[in-house]
Design a protein around this motif. Structure first.
Motif, mmCIF file in Angstrom:
data_model
loop_
_atom_site.group_PDB
_atom_site.id
_atom_site.type_symbol
_atom_site.label_atom_id
_atom_site.label_comp_id
_atom_site.label_asym_id
_atom_site.label_seq_id
_atom_site.Cartn_x
_atom_site.Cartn_y
_atom_site.Cartn_z
ATOM 1 N N TYR A 20 9.549 3.908 -1.612
ATOM 2 C CA TYR A 20 9.813 2.267 -1.175
ATOM 3 C C TYR A 20 9.985 1.693 -2.567
ATOM 4 C CZ TYR A 20 7.487 3.379 3.299
ATOM 5 O OH TYR A 20 6.876 4.066 4.458
ATOM 6 N N GLN A 25 12.005 -3.469 2.207
ATOM 7 C CA GLN A 25 10.992 -3.706 3.598
ATOM 8 C C GLN A 25 10.289 -2.192 4.073
ATOM 9 O OE1 GLN A 25 13.204 -5.476 6.635
ATOM 10 N NE2 GLN A 25 13.039 -7.479 5.588
ATOM 11 N N SER A 51 -1.843 -6.114 0.573
ATOM 12 C CA SER A 51 -0.970 -7.440 0.233
ATOM 13 C C SER A 51 -2.323 -7.912 -1.026
ATOM 14 C CB SER A 51 -1.184 -8.286 1.363
ATOM 15 O OG SER A 51 -0.602 -9.616 0.681
ATOM 16 N N LEU A 56 2.396 -5.449 -1.496
ATOM 17 C CA LEU A 56 3.278 -6.010 -0.640
ATOM 18 C C LEU A 56 3.103 -7.329 -0.170
ATOM 19 C CD1 LEU A 56 2.389 -3.347 2.321
ATOM 20 C CD2 LEU A 56 4.442 -3.227 0.704
ATOM 21 N N ALA A 64 6.847 -6.021 6.203
ATOM 22 C CA ALA A 64 6.307 -6.235 4.804
ATOM 23 C C ALA A 64 7.261 -5.884 3.771
ATOM 24 C CB ALA A 64 5.009 -5.556 4.629
ATOM 25 N N VAL A 66 8.094 -4.853 -0.280
ATOM 26 C CA VAL A 66 7.502 -4.129 -1.515
ATOM 27 C C VAL A 66 7.598 -4.934 -2.701
ATOM 28 C CG1 VAL A 66 7.255 -2.153 -3.134
ATOM 29 C CG2 VAL A 66 7.712 -1.810 -0.377
#
Length: 238
Positions: A20, A25, A51, A56, A64, A66
């Motif tokens: 990622y 996303q 988060s 995130l 979400a 990255v």
């Protein structure tokens, strides 16, 4: 390790390995739940923790995103990165030593100013210190935590506590060198003498000099490629 923690670590690993990339996303909650065979509430909890850890950015009703964790992360991100490695990268230890140049002299000075008798008692323990990397790492972690606490500024303790799972790991690596152990022992003894005389200004000056010396001692052992930093190493993992 429970299943949610395992999945959280797997997602962090995927980010660190570039599966990622920053700005991309990740899958939806429903897709992640199917991938990892977990309920959506558990996936939602994992995403919220990621988060809070700076990995995130959550957006209501959307996937979400990255983060570029080096710039958008926080102390939790640092600890997650260190825990990812079996061996802490040499460049990361260098980063941490540079951070200590900014922090340590401040809480050392305040600890001596406000609680010099307790600082003396803490430093007197060096007489029982075994000449091993593990013993020095354990003592130094105890010393830093107590000095931060004795400074009467709780933010110093909160910052250090965030590193608890990683500090000794990095310190053992640093204290593998007998020369660095000897340099630190000399520092502890000098700091003890300033604490005995309640000289907080000299304690601060000494601490700053030692933190800078520790940084230089570590930096000088690194090759030019290693000095590029852990960022390069992370970006090269596939």
């Amino acid at each position: 390790m429970n299943r949610t923690t395992t999945v959280e670590k797997e997602l962090i690993k995927a980010i660190l390995q570039g599966e990622y990339v920053a700005g991309s996303q990740i899958e939806t909650e429903r897709e992640l739940a199917a991938m990892y065979e977990l309920g959506r509430p558990a996936i939602r909890e994992i995403l919220q923790r990621l988060s809070h850890g700076g990995w995130l950015t959550l957006r209501k009703g959307q996937r979400a995103v990255v983060n570029e964790y080096w710039n958008g992360g926080n102390i939790t991100t640092i600890v997650d990165i260190i825990e990812y490695f079996d061996q802490v990268p040499d460049a990361f230890v260098l980063y941490f030593l540079e951070l200590r140049i900014a922090l340590t002299p401040q809480y050392v000075q305040k600890a001596v100013l406000h609680n010099y008798p307790k600082v003396v008692g803490l430093l007197a323990e060096i007489d029982e210190l075994s000449d091993t990397a593990e013993a020095f790492a354990s003592y130094d972690w105890k010393l830093q935590k107590e000095l931060a606490r004795l400074s009467k500024n709780p933010l110093f303790s909160l910052v250090l506590n965030s590193f608890e799972s990683a500090y000794v790991k990095m310190a053992v690596k640093y204290f593998e060198s007998s020369f660095r152990r000897e340099a630190s022992l000399h520092y502890y003894n000098k700091l003890l003498s300033f604490a005995l005389s309640a000289d907080d200004q000299q304690a601060e000056t000494l601490s700053r000099a030692m933190m800078e010396k520790s940084y230089d001692l570590w930096k000088n052992q690194l090759s030019p490629d290693e000095r590029i930093g852990v960022k390069f190493k992370l970006n090269s993992i596939h």
